[in-house]
Scaffold this motif. Structure first.
Motif, PDB file in Angstrom:
ATOM      1  N   HIS A  68       0.855  -1.187   0.000  1.00 51.05           N
ATOM      2  CA  HIS A  68       0.000   0.000   0.000  1.00 51.05           C
ATOM      3  C   HIS A  68       0.889   1.233   0.000  1.00 51.05           C
ATOM      4  O   HIS A  68       2.111   1.119   0.067  1.00 51.05           O
ATOM      5  CB  HIS A  68      -0.957  -0.004   1.192  1.00 51.05           C
TER       6      HIS A  68
ATOM      7  N   HIS B 100       1.358   3.826   2.130  1.00 53.50           N
ATOM      8  CA  HIS B 100       1.917   4.528   3.284  1.00 53.50           C
ATOM      9  C   HIS B 100       3.440   4.610   3.142  1.00 53.50           C
ATOM     10  O   HIS B 100       4.068   3.653   2.697  1.00 53.50           O
ATOM     11  CB  HIS B 100       1.528   3.829   4.597  1.00 53.50           C
TER      12      HIS B 100
ATOM     13  N   ASP C 175       5.981   4.421   4.974  1.00 53.68           N
ATOM     14  CA  ASP C 175       6.928   3.465   5.573  1.00 53.68           C
ATOM     15  C   ASP C 175       7.036   2.195   4.711  1.00 53.68           C
ATOM     16  O   ASP C 175       7.811   1.295   5.016  1.00 53.68           O
ATOM     17  CB  ASP C 175       6.560   3.121   7.036  1.00 53.68           C
ATOM     18  N   HIS C 176       6.267   2.140   3.630  1.00 50.05           N
ATOM     19  CA  HIS C 176       6.313   0.979   2.722  1.00 50.05           C
ATOM     20  C   HIS C 176       6.782   1.342   1.313  1.00 50.05           C
ATOM     21  O   HIS C 176       7.030   0.479   0.497  1.00 50.05           O
ATOM     22  CB  HIS C 176       4.930   0.315   2.655  1.00 50.05           C
TER      23      HIS C 176
ATOM     24  N   HIS D 208      -7.142  -1.154   5.921  1.00 52.64           N
ATOM     25  CA  HIS D 208      -6.049  -0.379   6.518  1.00 52.64           C
ATOM     26  C   HIS D 208      -5.879   0.915   5.726  1.00 52.64           C
ATOM     27  O   HIS D 208      -5.615   1.968   6.273  1.00 52.64           O
ATOM     28  CB  HIS D 208      -4.774  -1.207   6.516  1.00 52.64           C
TER      29      HIS D 208
ATOM     30  N   ASP E  40      -0.085  -4.159   6.012  1.00 55.22           N
ATOM     31  CA  ASP E  40      -0.489  -3.709   7.350  1.00 55.22           C
ATOM     32  C   ASP E  40      -1.878  -4.191   7.743  1.00 55.22           C
ATOM     33  O   ASP E  40      -2.473  -3.693   8.689  1.00 55.22           O
ATOM     34  CB  ASP E  40      -0.449  -2.170   7.425  1.00 55.22           C
TER      35      ASP E  40
END
Ligand SMILES: [Zn+2]
Length: 253
Positions: free
Chosen positions: A57, A59, A61-62, A124, A143
């Motif tokens: 996804h 976000h 941090d990914h 999420h 997540d």
């Protein structure tokens, strides 16, 4: 930290002591960590062959290493949907994401030894996908399946969709679940636990709400209050987001 599970590598990167997983499987990379850990990830991958990246996804941090890795490996990046924009708060928390080109993932992604089905699993976030390796019964669940109990969540969370997606994963009876953060889950029992917990939590929150409690009061009663009082984090990441998501009519999600 690198852990080997058969020939899959779990590469754990951290920012502010918050760890995130990147998985290396043949020439495929699943997720790319934080913008601030991109160089560290590249230094580990330098001598490897990466032909494709899948983001579970959007976000940050990914997706943080997307730009640097694509520049180095000239690889394709799959993200569903192909484009995503970021809010000021996200940029404040994670740093600025440099440009990369991405495309919508195909239904199947193959590597030398594995074949992954791409499943749409929103909840999420709206752009969340899960990779399913049918023969091995492995899922890479981003997540959607996390360690610990749900508390603070981002504004993107739609809890009824998340529960639906978890039930969809449960029907696959995965043997190993490779999450976006923390260690691997063995067996699908954890999905039953998560679904049960989220449904019970929802019942409790709705009961309090129907009994006349306000969102803030419910946060206090159920979670003991917010842990991150800073206003710019609170708007993005809070218990209040989770409570509000339960109160919303599931049909309007
Ligand atoms: Zn996320």
């Amino acid at each position: 930290m690198i852990e080997k599970i058969e020939d899959i590598k779990r590469i754990e990167l951290s920012q502010f002591k918050f760890p995130v997983n990147v998985y290396l499987i043949d020439d495929l990379l699943i997720d790319t960590g934080f913008p601030r850990t991109a160089k560290k990830l590249l230094s580990y991958l330098k001598n490897k062959k990466i032909n494709k990246i899948v983001n579970t996804h959007g976000h940050m941090d990914h997706t943080g290493g997307n730009s640097l890795l694509q520049g180095y490996f000239r690889c394709r990046i799959y993200h569903y949907p192909a484009k995503r924009s970021y809010t000021v708060v996200e940029k404040l928390l994670f740093g600025n994401l440099k440009n990369f080109t991405s495309e919508t993932p195909p239904e199947k992604i193959n590597t030398d030894n594995y074949s992954f089905e791409i499943l749409y699993t929103p909840g999420h976030s709206d752009d969340h996908i899960t990779l399913f390796e049918k023969k091995k019964r492995y899922i890479f669940s981003g997540d959607l399946v996390l360690h610990g109990e749900a508390r603070e969540v981002s504004r993107d969370v739609k809890i009824y969709r998340a529960i639906e997606s978890l039930k969809k994963l449960r029907t696959l009876r995965p043997e190993k679940i490779f999450p976006g953060h923390g260690e691997i889950f063995y067996g699908y029992e954890v999905l039953d636990e998560k679904i049960g917990y989220l449904e019970d939590l929802g019942e409790r929150i709705l009961r309090l709400y129907e009994g006349g409690k306000s969102v803030k009061e419910i946060v206090k009663i159920v979670f003991g209050g917010e842990r991150f009082p800073y206003f710019f984090i609170k708007g993005y990441f809070s218990c209040e987001n989770l409570v509000r998501s339960y109160i919303k009519d599931p049909k309007s999600l």
